[in-house]
Design a protein around this motif. Structure first.
Motif, PDB file in Angstrom:
ATOM      1  N   ASN A 259      -3.275   8.110   4.886  1.00 13.06           N
ATOM      2  CA  ASN A 259      -4.389   7.220   4.442  1.00 13.06           C
ATOM      3  C   ASN A 259      -3.392   6.026   3.703  1.00 13.06           C
ATOM      4  OD1 ASN A 259      -6.708   7.994   5.212  1.00 13.06           O
ATOM      5  ND2 ASN A 259      -7.301   9.081   3.584  1.00 13.06           N
ATOM      6  N   ALA A 260      -2.361   6.385   3.104  1.00  6.14           N
ATOM      7  CA  ALA A 260      -1.524   5.481   2.352  1.00  6.14           C
ATOM      8  C   ALA A 260      -1.138   4.463   3.215  1.00  6.14           C
ATOM      9  CB  ALA A 260      -0.509   6.158   1.359  1.00  6.14           C
ATOM     10  N   LYS A 261      -0.674   4.877   4.345  1.00 10.01           N
ATOM     11  CA  LYS A 261       0.071   4.042   5.503  1.00 10.01           C
ATOM     12  C   LYS A 261      -1.143   3.138   5.794  1.00 10.01           C
ATOM     13  CE  LYS A 261       3.941   6.744   6.999  1.00 10.01           C
ATOM     14  NZ  LYS A 261       3.855   8.042   6.094  1.00 10.01           N
ATOM     15  N   ARG A 262      -2.368   3.713   5.950  1.00  8.53           N
ATOM     16  CA  ARG A 262      -3.488   2.968   6.511  1.00  8.53           C
ATOM     17  C   ARG A 262      -3.811   1.758   5.464  1.00  8.53           C
ATOM     18  NH1 ARG A 262      -6.574   8.449   8.029  1.00  8.53           N
ATOM     19  NH2 ARG A 262      -5.577   8.736  10.215  1.00  8.53           N
ATOM     20  N   ALA A 263      -3.617   2.133   4.349  1.00  3.26           N
ATOM     21  CA  ALA A 263      -4.085   1.113   3.255  1.00  3.26           C
ATOM     22  C   ALA A 263      -3.254  -0.141   3.423  1.00  3.26           C
ATOM     23  CB  ALA A 263      -3.982   1.705   1.917  1.00  3.26           C
ATOM     24  N   ALA A 264      -1.536   0.290   3.541  1.00  4.16           N
ATOM     25  CA  ALA A 264      -0.859  -0.943   3.705  1.00  4.16           C
ATOM     26  C   ALA A 264      -1.000  -1.642   4.999  1.00  4.16           C
ATOM     27  CB  ALA A 264       0.799  -0.322   3.688  1.00  4.16           C
ATOM     28  N   ILE A 265      -1.414  -0.995   6.035  1.00  8.38           N
ATOM     29  CA  ILE A 265      -1.717  -1.622   7.366  1.00  8.38           C
ATOM     30  C   ILE A 265      -2.974  -2.428   7.236  1.00  8.38           C
ATOM     31  CG2 ILE A 265      -2.573  -1.290   9.781  1.00  8.38           C
ATOM     32  CD1 ILE A 265       0.217  -0.645   9.547  1.00  8.38           C
ATOM     33  N   MET A 266      -3.837  -2.324   6.593  1.00 11.36           N
ATOM     34  CA  MET A 266      -5.155  -2.872   6.139  1.00 11.36           C
ATOM     35  C   MET A 266      -4.744  -4.173   5.527  1.00 11.36           C
ATOM     36  SD  MET A 266      -8.396  -0.325   5.327  1.00 11.36           S
ATOM     37  CE  MET A 266      -7.820   0.123   3.664  1.00 11.36           C
ATOM     38  N   HIS A 267      -3.760  -4.233   4.707  1.00 13.70           N
ATOM     39  CA  HIS A 267      -3.458  -5.337   3.916  1.00 13.70           C
ATOM     40  C   HIS A 267      -3.029  -6.333   4.954  1.00 13.70           C
ATOM     41  CE1 HIS A 267      -0.543  -7.114   0.732  1.00 13.70           C
ATOM     42  NE2 HIS A 267      -1.482  -7.864   0.763  1.00 13.70           N
ATOM     43  N   LEU A 268      -1.982  -5.871   5.716  1.00 16.23           N
ATOM     44  CA  LEU A 268      -1.145  -6.635   6.872  1.00 16.23           C
ATOM     45  C   LEU A 268      -2.324  -7.120   7.765  1.00 16.23           C
ATOM     46  CD1 LEU A 268       1.413  -7.486   7.897  1.00 16.23           C
ATOM     47  CD2 LEU A 268       1.434  -5.562   9.414  1.00 16.23           C
ATOM     48  N   LEU A 269      -3.133  -6.299   8.334  1.00 14.15           N
ATOM     49  CA  LEU A 269      -4.018  -6.871   9.178  1.00 14.15           C
ATOM     50  C   LEU A 269      -5.027  -8.023   8.700  1.00 14.15           C
ATOM     51  CD1 LEU A 269      -5.581  -3.456  10.792  1.00 14.15           C
ATOM     52  CD2 LEU A 269      -4.194  -5.294  11.818  1.00 14.15           C
ATOM     53  N   PHE A 270      -5.543  -7.780   7.229  1.00 19.35           N
ATOM     54  CA  PHE A 270      -6.298  -8.657   6.713  1.00 19.35           C
ATOM     55  C   PHE A 270      -5.535 -10.294   6.550  1.00 19.35           C
ATOM     56  CE2 PHE A 270      -7.243 -10.706   2.362  1.00 19.35           C
ATOM     57  CZ  PHE A 270      -8.390 -11.072   3.044  1.00 19.35           C
TER      58      PHE A 270
END
Length: 533
Positions: A234-245
């Motif tokens: 989930n922490a990796k997903r949070a970082a990926i969401m930042h990148l995607l945004f």
């Protein structure tokens, strides 16, 4: 060469000033910052507001996003909350760019002078925090002035100015340059400062600056991506969401909204390139949030597809709330440590209950459960104490130092509860192996004492994260009752031995049992005393 050295010197001052100002703001906010984070709900709009406010306080969207990665890793925040905070962080980070785009260099000496006087001649923590904010402000603008002066001679180099102008015709190169600079210096505010310094000297037109600006926003994701290494999925997903945004926003602006944003900022400030870039940065992040906020759930789903589920992550022996990233924000790190301590405390309670079940009901299963849980308690104790040691080495505000010291002692008290529970389980094993029984009177006395001991321990756990003088006094009063009961039990036990109602071997186990229970009550009283005094 001298130009490069001057730019690096100016950038170093800029970064140091920004960090010092952020440290002062953060220390001043203290527990308020923690309360702001706790406002988070499943409402993504509230998350955006919280992200913007927190980033405005700590002056770094990267730091806020790293904090979010830590919260998600600890299970404190879910991904739907995280996406809102990440979006808000991008808005909050525009404050620094807006500040440095104004010609406030004249205020830098004043700010430094007042800051130095306050820092040297005051012993009050609140005044020293204000001094740090003023010093950071002054150093930041001194660094900005250094960078502006350093890049001024570059106007004479036609090759350099032509290269900057070319980014307007080759936006992908500008995007990559912005990404690279921010990725290296680990701060979008610093790279924006460099961009504004170039614009202030008339070296870069708005058309060339915009692609670099978009790249800056993507580059700021590098910090959160690095911080997610070794963290939960989930922490990796949070970082990926930042990148995607930021990638989606940059593509959207590069292809569709580049001209409209250029038109708007030119209309607002037709003759000030630095203000145009700062306003473009603010509009980019505001519009990006407005456009993508309705699609936040889809960004979460996309991140979950990029980082799919894996069922091998649950390990109760591992800490749940501790994260090294949080040490950058001591008040929040302390709050997380309290939660981990409570979690350890609940394990100790389970350990105590299973040990008593093992003794009273002669249960081998409960003995095994007790020993397994006690092992978990020992592992958690080491992890929490190491984390507290690292936390104590940070620049803790004075009001948190005592809290950290108290937690050290509380963690050790809880670990001792686990040790005494293990002792009781070992007594149970002896009773099972040697088929020893307590008298009915003895059994009832033990149950009465245990009920008071467990009530004391449960109360002590409540005191770890809240101040309640009445509850602390109740625990201390009950502790005196436990001591009286222990003395009474010993007298009754001697009477039963004299009247041959109890065997010697059973009697030894019985005395050891009540001794361990009394010690557990002592450790509960220790926690209550710290809460009270």
């Amino acid at each position: 060469m001298s130009i490069a050295i001057s730019i690096l010197g100016g950038l170093g001052l800029f970064l140091y000033g920004m960090n010092l100002m952020a440290q002062g703001l953060q220390n001043s906010a203290g527990n308020k910052l923690k309360r702001i984070i706790e406002l988070l709900t499943s409402n993504v709009i509230m998350g955006v507001l919280v992200g913007a406010v927190v980033t405005a306080i700590i002056q770094s969207s990267s730091a806020t996003t790293v904090m979010v990665v830590g919260f998600v890793n600890a299970g404190i925040m879910n991904l739907n909350q995280a996406i809102g905070v990440i979006m808000g962080a991008n808005i909050g980070t525009t404050v620094t760019a807006q500040l440095v785009s104004f010609n406030l260099e004249g205020l830098a000496p004043v700010s430094l002078g007042i800051g130095i006087i306050l820092y040297l001649f005051s012993s009050k923590t609140t005044v020293k925090n204000i001094a740090e904010i003023l010093l950071g402000f002054g150093i930041l603008f001194t660094g900005m002035e250094f960078m502006k002066d350093a890049v001024k001679p570059l106007a004479e180099y036609k090759g350099f100015t032509d290269a900057l102008i070319s980014f307007g015709h080759r936006p992908i190169l500008g995007l990559l340059l912005g990404f690279a600079i921010t990725g290296i210096v680990q701060s979008s505010s610093a790279s924006m400062g460099m961009l504004i310094a170039l614009a202030a000297q008339g070296l870069i037109p708005l058309t060339s600056a915009l692609p670099i600006l978009y790249g800056d926003n993507i580059g700021t994701c590098v910090t959160s991506l690095i911080s997610s290494i070794g963290a939960s999925r989930n922490a990796k997903r949070a970082a990926i969401m930042h990148l995607l945004f930021n990638i989606i926003g940059s593509i959207l602006f590069l292809l569709v909204l580049n001209r409209p944003i250029s038109y708007i900022v030119t209309k607002i400030d037709p003759n000030d390139a630095a203000r145009q870039i700062a306003n473009a940065h603010t509009l980019f992040n505001l519009i990006n949030v407005i456009l993508l906020l309705p699609f936040s759930k889809f960004i979460v789903k996309l991140a979950m597809k990029i980082v799919p589920d894996n069922n091998d992550e649950n390990d109760e022996k591992a800490t749940k709330y501790l994260d090294e990233r949080m040490l950058e924000t001591p008040s929040i790190a302390l709050g997380n440590t309290v939660k981990e301590t409570l979690r350890m405390g609940r394990f100790a309670k389970s350990c105590l209950n299973s040990s008593m079940d093992a003794f009273i009901n002669k249960s081998d299963k409960s003995v095994r459960e007790t020993l397994d849980t006690e092992e978990t308690i020992n592992i958690l104790q080491k992890s929490i104490l190491n984390y507290l040691l690292n936390l104590s080495k940070t620049s803790l505000p004075d009001n948190l130092v005592e809290s950290v010291d108290n937690l050290f002692n509380t963690v050790n008290d809880i670990e001792r509860v686990g040790d005494h529970s293990e002792n009781i389980a070992e007594l149970a094993t002896k009773a099972i192996n040697e088929n020893l029984d307590l008298s009915n009177e003895g059994l009832e006395e033990v149950k009465e004492m245990f009920n008071m001991v467990i009530a004391n321990y449960e109360g002590a756990l409540k005191l770890i994260d809240k101040k309640d003088e009445r509850l602390a006094e109740e625990i201390l009063a009950r502790e005196e009752e436990v001591n009286k009961i222990e003395k009474s039990i010993r007298i009754n036990h001697i009477y039963r031995l004299n009247n041959e109602k109890c065997s010697i071997d059973s009697g030894i186990l019985y005395i050891d049992l009540i001794t361990n229970l009394e010690r557990i009550s002592d450790h509960s009283a220790n926690i209550a005393k710290r809460a009270l005094y």
